[in-house]
Write an enzyme that holds these catalytic residues in place. Structure first.
Site: not given
Length: 265
Positions: A99, A125-126, A147, A212, A216
């Site tokens: 995270d 940090d993705v 996630n 969002y 997704k």
């Protein structure tokens, strides 16, 4: 054929809120084909956190047996992320909570260790290539759970472009790049599991959530492509699509949703 009959029973028993322990035991006897098990799980909205536990239980018991795996969960300090981490830890696997905030990571790792579980943490940090590379070099990951997620609620014409880009980077580009970093080692070992946490919004739309929903939907398509690309190895990529789960991420949306719909909180 018997395998899919058992999956069908699992879906119907979950939908009716019935006990599914016997179905789990029978499923564990099968060698699971490379299919998207989330198809049988995503339709029930009554107990989404239980479904995440169901998914991880099926994954760990039926696919891994008693082997100890290293599981990395992004967004691992949040509601869904930590529930997944706790479930995998309870199954006897070593979990890595990834995270952005070190204090939150340390707190969650400590909680798991106090319960006798194996747990580590890493700041990740993705959206940052260097952070992803450092993580991939540090851990030999058997199971990757993508996630991490954020939200912003607004009409498209009021949506700040930089916020729109951020949501796509965190929830679509980030999982893709992290998977890209982990896959070579998985392929070399001929084993890997990538679990993408999608959303009901990977399947249907809601107003005021264009970024969002786009992220997704993209994640679901991405998962299917990468699953096909790695079908020659013992590597599976699945997407779980829960409905609303009462987490801090969802609770922070209440005021914004009320404003857009002209409702009181």
């Amino acid at each position: 054929q018997s395998y899919f009959l058992e999956l069908d029973k699992l879906y119907h028993r979950l939908h009716r809120g019935q006990n599914v322990d016997g179905t789990f035991r029978r499923l564990a006897q099968f060698s699971m084909p490379k299919t998207d098990i989330s198809k049988t799980l995503r339709y029930s909205t009554k107990v989404p956190l239980l479904l995440l536990g169901v998914a991880t239980s099926i994954t760990t018991n039926a696919l891994y047996g008693d082997n100890n795996m290293q599981v990395l969960i992004t967004g691992g300090t949040g509601g869904i992320g930590f529930a997944i981490a706790r479930q995998f830890a309870a199954e006897g696997h070593n979990v890595v909570i990834a995270d952005l905030q070190q204090d939150a990571i340390d707190s969650k790792v400590q909680q798991l260790r106090q319960q006798g579980y194996q747990a580590e943490g890493i700041m990740l940090d993705v959206t940052d290539a260097a952070s992803i590379t450092s993580c991939a070099n540090r851990f030999q990951v058997d199971v990757l759970v993508n996630n991490a997620g954020i939200q912003h609620v607004a009409r498209l014409e009021d949506f700040p472009p930089e916020k729109w880009a951020q949501l796509i980077n965190v929830m679509l580009t980030g999982p893709a790049m992290l998977s890209r970093a982990m896959l070579p080692a998985m392929r070399q070992r001929n084993f890997g599991r990538i679990i993408n946490i999608g959303s009901i919004h990977a399947l249907v739309a809601s107003p005021f959530k264009s970024a969002y929903v786009a992220a997704k939907h993209g994640l679901l398509g991405f998962s299917k492509v990468v699953a096909l690309e790695n079908a020659d190895k013992d590597i599976t990529i699945n997407t779980i699509c829960p409905a609303y789960v009462k987490t801090p991420l969802v609770e922070r949306q209440i005021a914004d949703q009320a404003k857009e719909h002209n409702l009181t909180e």
